[in-house]
Design a protein around this motif. Structure first.
Motif, PDB file in Angstrom:
ATOM      1  N   LEU A  49      -5.503  -3.249 -16.520  1.00 58.47           N
ATOM      2  CA  LEU A  49      -6.026  -2.143 -17.421  1.00 58.47           C
ATOM      3  C   LEU A  49      -6.196  -2.450 -18.829  1.00 58.47           C
ATOM      4  N   ILE A  76       2.068  -0.080  -7.092  1.00 60.72           N
ATOM      5  CA  ILE A  76       0.810  -0.316  -7.160  1.00 60.72           C
ATOM      6  C   ILE A  76       0.589  -0.040  -8.873  1.00 60.72           C
ATOM      7  N   ALA A  77       1.056   1.165  -9.164  1.00 57.73           N
ATOM      8  CA  ALA A  77       0.735   1.525 -10.574  1.00 57.73           C
ATOM      9  C   ALA A  77       1.300   0.581 -11.638  1.00 57.73           C
ATOM     10  N   SER A  78       2.420  -0.042 -11.335  1.00 55.72           N
ATOM     11  CA  SER A  78       3.015  -1.073 -12.244  1.00 55.72           C
ATOM     12  C   SER A  78       2.101  -2.394 -12.224  1.00 55.72           C
ATOM     13  N   ASP A 119       3.782   1.490  -1.181  1.00 56.12           N
ATOM     14  CA  ASP A 119       4.549   1.729  -2.499  1.00 56.12           C
ATOM     15  C   ASP A 119       3.623   2.103  -3.838  1.00 56.12           C
ATOM     16  N   LYS A 120       3.650   3.263  -3.913  1.00 57.22           N
ATOM     17  CA  LYS A 120       2.693   3.762  -4.978  1.00 57.22           C
ATOM     18  C   LYS A 120       3.162   3.294  -6.437  1.00 57.22           C
ATOM     19  N   PRO A 121       4.482   3.479  -6.676  1.00 61.68           N
ATOM     20  CA  PRO A 121       4.821   2.901  -7.945  1.00 61.68           C
ATOM     21  C   PRO A 121       4.629   1.555  -8.451  1.00 61.68           C
ATOM     22  N   LEU A 143      -1.177  -2.413 -11.864  1.00 61.40           N
ATOM     23  CA  LEU A 143      -2.425  -2.279 -12.286  1.00 61.40           C
ATOM     24  C   LEU A 143      -2.394  -2.030 -13.889  1.00 61.40           C
ATOM     25  N   ALA A 144      -1.237  -1.783 -14.473  1.00 59.61           N
ATOM     26  CA  ALA A 144      -1.117  -1.403 -15.962  1.00 59.61           C
ATOM     27  C   ALA A 144      -1.702  -2.571 -16.761  1.00 59.61           C
ATOM     28  N   LYS A 170       1.082  -1.216  -0.099  1.00 61.33           N
ATOM     29  CA  LYS A 170      -0.047   0.041   0.031  1.00 61.33           C
ATOM     30  C   LYS A 170       0.789   1.069   0.085  1.00 61.33           C
TER      31      LYS A 170
END
Lengths: 267, 313
Positions: free
Chosen positions: A31, A23-25, A19-21, A27-28, A17
């Motif tokens: 998506l 999470i972004a990786s 580690d925002k980068p 979700l790619a 939670k």
């Protein structure tokens, strides 16, 4: 749930939670597979000339003729096959790749960040440690997969209704895959990362080794598209059963053979 | 006995890291494990926690033989502060909570313990800071807090004062003293900080190149090694003073200071009288107390070994 397992699991989720980068990786891919691809294919479904041109790929349709519902008419069959069967094994890549990233950063990451010795000094058992790590990788991976499948399904059923004149998602293959096969294959992928974690020093090397797991999935997609092997319900049941047996054997082997001394000395 | 090493050797690869080590740590005692870098201190600590297993000999902790993978109940009663890292992405509070839960402490007690420790270690305002934002000294404090929060019977500290400011060192030592006196906690401390160690430590072991050079009660070892009273004399002519002192007994110049040894305490009166009678100006005569630091350097220099030490006792 055992307090140690719960504690490990909660700590791992907390770290993810923060580690925002990461999470972004994570979700790619969901998506792309859950939103972008179906949107492209569904928009093509509204293009009559496209649908008519797909009828030329009749050999592919032949392989699926036994499992395509009768009420799917001629020029939408190929789109149905793509959305309901070709995409089916592709969605297995989501939990595998997510769990791969989480488990390698959680298990090998403990070595990389020099936190493993502290953890091994606590009263936690090998089984609790491995189980806690598996859970913390499986749960977010499966949840994200389910959410992306849910969005995928909504898009297909809402925007595909005019194309197929019925709600086509989910079928039995998708439900079985979501509930049984995906968790099984995810656990297998995580256990593979744990197996190699004592031999590698960085999470990146663990990821690169574990990524080989994606290849059989790609092979499934290709063989499915070429009609060599149809990824139907019986194939899913057979695969799940085989993976379940392998998972049990690997879990037993990992938890009984984890050598804390080797882990520490290989730091 | 809290820890018992009996003829313990540890081989890693083709090298013996430890050879034939014997020592005991008693309940409620503070034990200092001393030695230069690479002496085998960390290996010794890892053998106690069961992370490593002995190649030969036997390690017992709380009276039970320790082996590599099945020591969870033993670990429950050990607290360890070493150079392991904290979870950098988590806050101090989250790190401590995680640790408390792993040791089975209930949530309310964890909260109380965190409050108590953050007060003692003056970390209240850093409780919700991410560990990655803390200085080295603050991380060290959190590591110590983490090690003691489950009130272990045996506390293992590896360089506990490293990175701490002098005031904090005082505070940590006083708190550890309370743990020993109030809760009868046994402490094993591996340290290079030798200054003032004798005020806190009961027993010492000095290892060098994997071999035990010296082991026993610190005060007894010092008293047995230096049986004479040693005085440091500061005069206007130390060379002349040395010649006078030599008439009374063993005297020498060490680090520019004149030291003279007396078998009896009152001999110093005769020496000082002789120095005055000669017409020397005496600026000071101070009894030189030998310390663990002296013992350490004597031992490491090879002037003593485990066997010759036996002759002293």
């Amino acid at each position: 749930m055992n307090i140690h397992i719960k504690t490990i699991y909660k700590k791992e989720l907390l770290e993810i939670k923060q580690d925002k980068p990461l999470i972004a990786s994570l979700l790619a891919l969901p998506l792309i597979l859950g939103v972008i691809f179906p949107t492209i294919f569904l928009s093509l479904g509204y293009d009559k000339s496209f649908l008519l041109s797909t009828e030329k790929i009749s050999p592919m349709i032949k392989h699926f003729s036994s499992i395509i519902p009768n009420d799917i008419n001629g020029h939408t069959e190929i789109l149905y096959i793509i959305l309901m069967y070709i995409f089916l094994p592709l969605f297995l890549i989501i939990p595998i790749s997510i769990s791969n990233v989480i488990s390698s950063s959680s298990f090998v990451g403990e070595k990389e960040n020099k936190t493993i010795e502290g953890l091994l000094n606590t009263p936690i058992t090998n089984k609790e440690l491995v189980f806690g790590k598996i859970l913390s990788s499986v749960i977010p991976s499966i949840l994200i997969t389910w959410i992306s499948m849910f969005i995928y399904g909504i898009l297909i059923d809402v925007f595909g209704f005019n194309i197929f004149n019925k709600i086509i998602f989910p079928n039995f293959e998708w439900i079985f895959m979501a509930l049984i096969l995906a968790p099984m294959i995810t656990i297998l992928s995580i256990q593979l990362v744990i197996c190699i974690s004592s031999r590698v020093k960085t999470s990146k090397s663990a990821q690169s080794v574990a990524i080989v797991f994606i290849f059989p999935i790609v092979a499934f997609v290709i063989s499915q598209a070429s009609g060599l092997l149809i990824f139907g319900i019986w194939m899913e049941i057979l695969l799940s059963f085989i993976i379940l047996i392998i998972n049990i054997i690997i879990f037993y082997s990992i938890t009984t053979k984890i050598d804390r001394e080797k882990l520490i000395l290989n730091l | 006995m809290i820890v018992n090493f009996e003829n313990v050797s540890k081989k890693i690869g083709s090298n013996y890291i430890l050879e034939n080590i014997n020592f005991d740590i008693k309940k409620g005692h503070v034990f200092a494990l001393l030695g230069p870098n690479g002496a085998g201190k960390t290996t010794t600590l890892r053998l106690i926690t069961g992370l490593l297993s002995a190649t030969n000999g036997e390690v017992k902790v709380f009276g039970k033989k320790i082996s590599s993978n099945k020591n969870n109940k033993i670990r429950q009663n050990i607290g360890i502060q070493n150079d392991c890292s904290l979870y950098e992405k988590l806050t101090v509070n989250q790190n401590l909570k995680f640790w408390g839960k792993l040791y089975g402490i209930d949530s309310n007690k964890i909260k109380d313990k965190i409050n108590e420790l953050t007060n003692i270690f003056k970390m209240n305002n850093k409780l919700n800071s991410k560990v990655s934002t803390l200085s080295k000294g603050m991380k060290q404090k959190v590591l110590i807090m983490r090690a003691i929060m489950h009130e272990p019977r045996l506390l293992i500290l590896d360089e506990p004062t490293s990175g701490l400011d002098p005031q904090m060192i005082e505070d940590v030592i006083s708190y550890l003293d309370v743990l020993v006196k109030k809760f009868n906690t046994s402490i094993l401390m591996a340290t290079h900080q030798l200054q003032g160690l004798e005020d806190f430590v009961d027993d010492i072991a000095i290892i060098n190149s994997g071999k035990l050079m010296l082991n026993g009660n610190a005060k007894k070892l010092i008293n047995n090694r230096w049986k004479n009273y040693v005085y440091e004399i500061d005069s206007d002519h130390n060379d002349i003073a040395l010649n006078i002192c030599l008439k009374y007994g063993n005297s020498y110049i060490k680090n520019g200071k004149l030291l003279t040894e007396c078998i009896k305490r009152n001999e110093i009166s005769n020496i000082s009288k002789a120095l005055f009678d000669y017409g020397l100006n005496i600026y000071g005569i101070v009894e030189h107390k030998h310390t663990i630091k002296d013992m350490y350097f004597e031992t490491i220099k090879g002037e003593m070994n485990e066997y010759s030490y036996k002759n002293y006792i």
